[in-house]
Design a protein around this motif. Structure first.
Motif, short mmCIF file in Angstrom:
data_model
loop_
_atom_site.label_atom_id
_atom_site.label_comp_id
_atom_site.label_asym_id
_atom_site.label_seq_id
_atom_site.Cartn_x
_atom_site.Cartn_y
_atom_site.Cartn_z
N ARG A 1 0.83 -1.19 0.00
CA ARG A 1 0.00 0.00 0.00
C ARG A 1 0.87 1.25 0.00
NH1 ARG A 1 -4.73 -2.20 4.07
NH2 ARG A 1 -5.46 -3.81 2.64
N PHE A 2 0.26 2.33 -0.43
CA PHE A 2 1.02 3.55 -0.70
C PHE A 2 1.54 4.18 0.59
CE2 PHE A 2 1.36 7.92 -2.47
CZ PHE A 2 2.26 7.61 -3.45
N ILE A 3 2.48 5.08 0.41
CA ILE A 3 3.11 5.74 1.55
C ILE A 3 2.10 6.63 2.27
CG2 ILE A 3 5.45 5.68 0.68
CD1 ILE A 3 5.05 8.54 -0.32
N LYS A 4 2.43 6.99 3.51
CA LYS A 4 1.59 7.87 4.31
C LYS A 4 2.22 9.25 4.38
CE LYS A 4 0.10 4.08 7.32
NZ LYS A 4 -1.35 4.13 7.12
N SER A 5 1.37 10.23 4.68
CA SER A 5 1.88 11.60 4.75
C SER A 5 1.61 12.21 6.13
CB SER A 5 1.23 12.46 3.67
OG SER A 5 -0.18 12.39 3.79
N GLY A 6 1.56 11.37 7.14
CA GLY A 6 1.31 11.88 8.50
C GLY A 6 2.49 12.68 9.03
N LYS A 7 2.29 13.20 10.21
CA LYS A 7 3.32 14.07 10.79
C LYS A 7 4.40 13.24 11.48
CE LYS A 7 0.39 18.11 11.49
NZ LYS A 7 -0.22 19.04 12.46
N ILE A 8 5.55 13.83 11.57
CA ILE A 8 6.63 13.22 12.32
C ILE A 8 6.95 14.14 13.50
CG2 ILE A 8 7.53 12.00 10.33
CD1 ILE A 8 9.76 14.06 10.17
N ARG A 9 7.60 13.59 14.51
CA ARG A 9 7.84 14.38 15.71
C ARG A 9 9.19 13.98 16.30
NH1 ARG A 9 3.91 10.57 16.89
NH2 ARG A 9 4.80 8.81 18.01
N PRO A 10 9.72 14.80 17.18
CA PRO A 10 10.99 14.42 17.81
C PRO A 10 10.83 13.11 18.57
CG PRO A 10 10.51 16.72 18.20
CD PRO A 10 9.30 16.15 17.57
N LEU A 11 11.90 12.39 18.60
CA LEU A 11 11.89 11.07 19.25
C LEU A 11 11.49 11.21 20.71
CD1 LEU A 11 12.64 8.19 18.37
CD2 LEU A 11 14.89 8.59 19.34
N ARG A 12 10.52 10.39 21.14
CA ARG A 12 10.06 10.46 22.53
C ARG A 12 10.66 9.31 23.33
NH1 ARG A 12 3.67 11.16 21.88
NH2 ARG A 12 4.00 9.19 20.79
N MET A 13 10.90 9.64 24.60
CA MET A 13 11.40 8.59 25.47
C MET A 13 10.28 7.57 25.71
SD MET A 13 12.83 8.95 29.35
CE MET A 13 14.19 10.00 28.90
N PRO A 14 10.61 6.30 25.70
CA PRO A 14 9.57 5.31 25.99
C PRO A 14 8.96 5.57 27.35
CG PRO A 14 11.52 4.24 25.13
CD PRO A 14 11.88 5.67 25.36
N LEU A 15 7.67 5.37 27.44
CA LEU A 15 6.95 5.67 28.68
C LEU A 15 7.53 4.89 29.86
CD1 LEU A 15 4.63 7.60 28.97
CD2 LEU A 15 3.07 5.65 28.95
N GLU B 1 10.77 10.73 14.69
CA GLU B 1 10.09 9.45 14.54
C GLU B 1 8.66 9.71 14.08
OE1 GLU B 1 9.72 7.48 18.28
OE2 GLU B 1 8.29 8.95 19.05
N SER C 1 4.36 7.29 10.01
CA SER C 1 4.48 7.51 8.57
C SER C 1 5.93 7.39 8.12
CB SER C 1 3.95 8.89 8.20
OG SER C 1 2.64 9.03 8.64
#
Lengths: 610, 243
Positions: A446-460, B55, B58
């Motif tokens: 399936r095709f690629i997604k265009s969602g947002k990316i964010r800075p790496l978060r520390m695992p909970l 990260e 997507s």
């Protein structure tokens, strides 16, 4: 022009066998030589590789060619023998048509022939392949020869002679040229030995031998027996070429002057006489094909038609069947390449097998080439195989022609797709889906997604803040529980806690009294001292501080074994603070200081005893 | 021609903006390269965003797609698995992962693993957190007598307590499984040797895209295990990437 009756084919074959059967007496040293018909060609052109092997008595197989940069087509094998001064020499020539698969300077490595424990090696050859057609006149063989004479007026009077002729001297690349070599002898001429024939040099052509003919004819009223060899020649590149001279060594039993038509009758008791007959070289001018080549043209020259069919009436998903594409017509059938088959997403395509059938009975090579393409339907329902086209050059019309098949409609039944494709995912594309009308043409991600990316978060799980936040409610609940517990416990043991906390409460009152020490008004100071003393005694002795009297206190002190002296001191403080509180006496700061010290001392001593 | 023009435009655009390329820019450039069929350049752009500490579902999913298009199934599986950890119920990730793993046998996770990883660590964590606040807050308030011990508070207390117990067990198991050093075989030929060096014989082979557990590490080598088969051996660490 053919005159007279044709000898039956069976007899012709016997003559052919006789003609080429050769006793070998002594052989010269073996040699091997390789050469190319051109040094530079275009990508869609071909060159002829000729390998000549001489002096080998027992050549069992052709040299093994492993040329990954070429499509190799076997263009035939010829043999020739010579007998000179008791020495026999033989030569076997292998011809291959090489069609390059890429551009650049391609190398044909040295070829090695193993024979009798010895190995013989050719020199490496190079071929420059360009992307566009070159003017190959410069590279074409420069063999020039006098114009061939395809008539027999002068030779026609001789008892034996041979001729060679072509049906056309100008031709296109890939167009058939018919070469006819004739050996003629008068019927009364007996051969003393088997003729030894040497084929003409046909470098630059793909050679397809046609069926040999044997018949009789007349020249100027003189009968001749004719053995006719036919070759279909297909030029591989454009330029000026020459078909070399053919020759034959023949031994005649009668003693005659071969150039005197009457000498044959002079002395026929004489021993046989060897003579050598030659044909003349024949020039051929080969023209390049027009440049406006249609898409899909792969070099076919002649007249062809294409047809297509399938070999299954009930195609089924996952069940293989053959798409049979047939190209038939006149021309170099062997050189026909597989027509372009468009991508068909409803099918998975596998390897193609080809089968060639040619007929060499007449003067032209004709036949058919079938390509069997293995297909496996991927979806059920109505699917179609698109029209297929085949383009060729028609030399008679001097133009390119395309023939096209009709589309083939198929009704594919549902089947077991995964059974035939174990590597195929079974996520979707099931038969059920196909039955419901969903045609899965091709599986892909399936095709690629265009969602947002964010800075790496520390695992909970590693976030301390998360755990601290989670710890607050339990702490709150724990505190509440402890509070409730202590409250209940205090209620249950109120006397114990009063006694236990009596001194600390008294000290608080004493501390308050210290602050009031310098006040002019003594009442608050002594009030604090009174509160400290009476409060302490009431808490320790289990009495009510508000209504306590000295008598109750003294009794309890006695019960606690407090000595007289200490009880007296308690009484003194009691009275002193009472008087001060009610304003009976005035006190200086020193007096208040002494009262404070005395009270602290008394409380300390009492606390050790009760 | 159109494709060439698009590639040149992207290259020029990326080149001009390289000095100020944010991870978001890299991500968008990767998407454009992907749509142009320039999968190698798409991978380069996506990885640039990853290296800058970013990260996203997507991002990982698109990287998996790009590797799949490049024919690198091992890396495709690796990035799909990483994306799945962030969004385990995404049907697109599940579909593409199944395609990337279609050449593998016995790679289907157990029902227990599917259940445990049905929620993300973050989802489960915040559910537990909410239940902790409800349960212990209510408990403390009841003890202190701030709220009545009759009516709805006891019902809520017992319900939240039960849910807290279940979710805590779930969350704990999720953390424990998530901490397992799972890794994906990304490089063919997947030769697993009997010791940490090329001089040791190949004990068995494992197909690209397979999941293994890293048991031990040495310089340049991982000791990997395949619990289902009871096998273990050593592989170059360049051929194995932790999820």
């Amino acid at each position: 022009m053919k005159i007279g009756n044709v000898i039956p084919a069976k007899a012709g074959i016997q003559v052919l066998v006789m003609l080429f059967a050769l006793p070998l007496f002594a052989l010269a040293d073996p040699t091997i030589n390789a050469r190319l018909s051109a040094s530079q060609i275009a990508l869609n052109e071909s060159a002829t590789l000729t390998i000549e092997i001489s002096g080998v008595s027992d050549l069992r197989e052709a040299p093994n060619l492993n040329l990954p940069d070429f499509q190799v087509q076997n263009a035939g094998q010829t043999s020739s023998y010579q007998f000179v001064n008791g020495q026999t020499s033989s030569m076997v020539t292998f011809n291959y048509v090489l069609t390059p698969t890429r551009t650049g300077t391609l190398t044909i490595p040295a070829l090695t022939l193993q024979n009798g424990g010895n190995s013989y090696t050719t020199q490496p050859l190079t071929l420059v392949v360009t992307s566009s057609p070159q003017n190959s006149n410069a590279q074409a063989p420069t063999q020039q020869a006098p114009a061939g004479d395809d008539s027999v007026p002068s030779e026609g009077l001789r008892p034996v002679f041979m001729t060679a002729k072509v049906d056309k001297s100008k031709t296109y690349v890939g167009q058939q040229v018919l070469l006819t070599v004739q050996f003629l002898r008068r019927p009364n001429i007996a051969l003393a030995a088997q003729p030894r024939y040497r084929e003409p040099d046909m470098t630059g052509f793909v050679v397809e031998p046609l069926k040999q003919q044997e018949y009789t004819t007349n020249f100027n009223g003189i009968p001749y027996v004719v053995t006719e060899l036919r070759y279909a020649l297909f030029p591989t590149t454009d330029g000026d070429f020459a078909i070399g001279n053919a020759s034959i060594d023949v031994g005649l039993r009668s003693n005659f002057d071969p150039f005197d038509p009457n000498s044959i009758f002079q002395n026929f008791f004489n021993q046989g006489q060897m003579m050598k007959l030659n044909t003349r070289a024949i020039p051929i001018q080969v023209r390049a094909l027009p440049k406006s080549k249609p898409d899909g043209f792969s070099g076919a020259v002649g007249r062809f038609k294409i047809s297509a069919k399938v070999d299954s009436n009930t195609p089924e998903v996952g069940k293989p069947f053959n798409l049979i594409v047939k190209i038939e017509g006149v021309g170099n059938i062997k050189a026909i390449r597989e027509p372009v088959i468009p991508e068909m997403r409803s099918f998975r395509r596998y390897e193609t097998l080809s089968d060639t059938k040619i007929n060499t009975e007449g003067k032209f090579v004709y036949g058919s080439k079938e390509f069997k393409v293995l297909l496996i339907p991927q979806v059920s329902g109505s699917v179609s195989i698109p029209p297929l086209s085949f383009s060729y050059f028609n030399p008679d019309q001097h133009q390119y022609v395309s023939d096209t098949t009709s589309a083939i409609s198929l009704q594919v039944k549902p089947g077991n797709l995964s059974a035939s494709n174990p590597d195929r995912p079974s996520v979707t594309g099931t038969v059920d889906q196909a039955e419901q009308g969903i045609h899965v043409v091709e599986k892909d991600i399936r095709f690629i997604k265009s969602g947002k990316i964010r800075p790496l978060r520390m695992p909970l799980g590693r976030n301390i803040g998360f755990w601290l936040l989670g710890a607050l409610p339990p702490l709150f609940a724990l505190t509440a529980a402890i509070t409730v517990f202590q409250s209940r416990r205090r209620q249950q043991r109120a006397g114990f806690y009063r006694s236990k906390e009596a001194l600390s409460r008294a000290k608080k009152d004493l501390k308050k009294a210290k602050k009031l020490l310098n006040d002019a008004d003594s009442n608050p100071f002594y009030g604090s001292l009174y509160a400290a003393l009476v409060g302490y005694l009431a808490n320790k002795l289990g009495l009510s501080a508000s209504g306590v009297v000295w008598k109750d206190i003294e009794e309890r002190l006695l019960q606690k074994n407090v000595d007289d002296e200490l009880r007296t001191r308690v009484r003194e403080i009691w009275d002193e603070t009472d008087m001060a509180r009610f304003g009976i006496t005035t006190f200086s700061i020193e007096d208040k200081q002494k009262s404070l010290v005395k009270t602290e001392d008394v409380l300390t001593r009492l606390n050790k005893l009760i | 021609m159109k494709k060439l023009f698009l590639s040149l435009s992207l290259l020029i655009g990326v080149g001009i903006g390289m000095a100020h390329a944010t991870p978001q820019d890299d991500f968008q450039a990767g998407n454009k390269f992907y749509e142009a069929g320039e999968y190698d350049k798409a991978i380069e752009s996506y990885l640039s965003a990853v290296k800058q500490g970013y990260e996203g579902v997507s991002l990982d999913y698109n990287l998996g797609n790009s590797y799949f298009k490049q024919g690198q199934r091992g890396n495709a599986v690796l990035w799909y698995q990483r994306a799945l950890r962030m969004d385990p119920r995404d049907p697109d990730i599940q579909f593409n992962l199944s395609l990337a793993q279609s050449h593998l046998k016995d790679e289907e996770p157990s029902w227990l693993e599917n259940l445990i990883f049905f929620f993300t660590e973050r989802e489960l964590g915040w559910v537990v957190m909410a239940l902790v606040w409800i349960f212990f807050g209510l408990l403390g308030s009841l003890l202190l007598g701030w709220i009545s011990s009759e009516g709805w508070p006891p019902v809520v207390l017992w319900t939240s307590g039960s849910l807290l117990l279940i979710s805590s067990l779930w969350f704990g198991t999720r953390l424990a499984w998530g901490a397992k050093p799972y890794a994906i075989v990304v490089g063919p030929p997947g030769e697993v040797r009997n010791g940490p060096g090329p001089e040791y014989a190949v004990g068995f082979t494992i197909p690209e895209g397979s999941r293994v557990i890293v048991l031990n590490t040495r310089p340049d080598w991982f000791q990997v295990g395949i619990p289902q088969q009871g096998l273990k051996g050593w592989m170059p660490n360049k051929d194995v990437q932790p999820i």
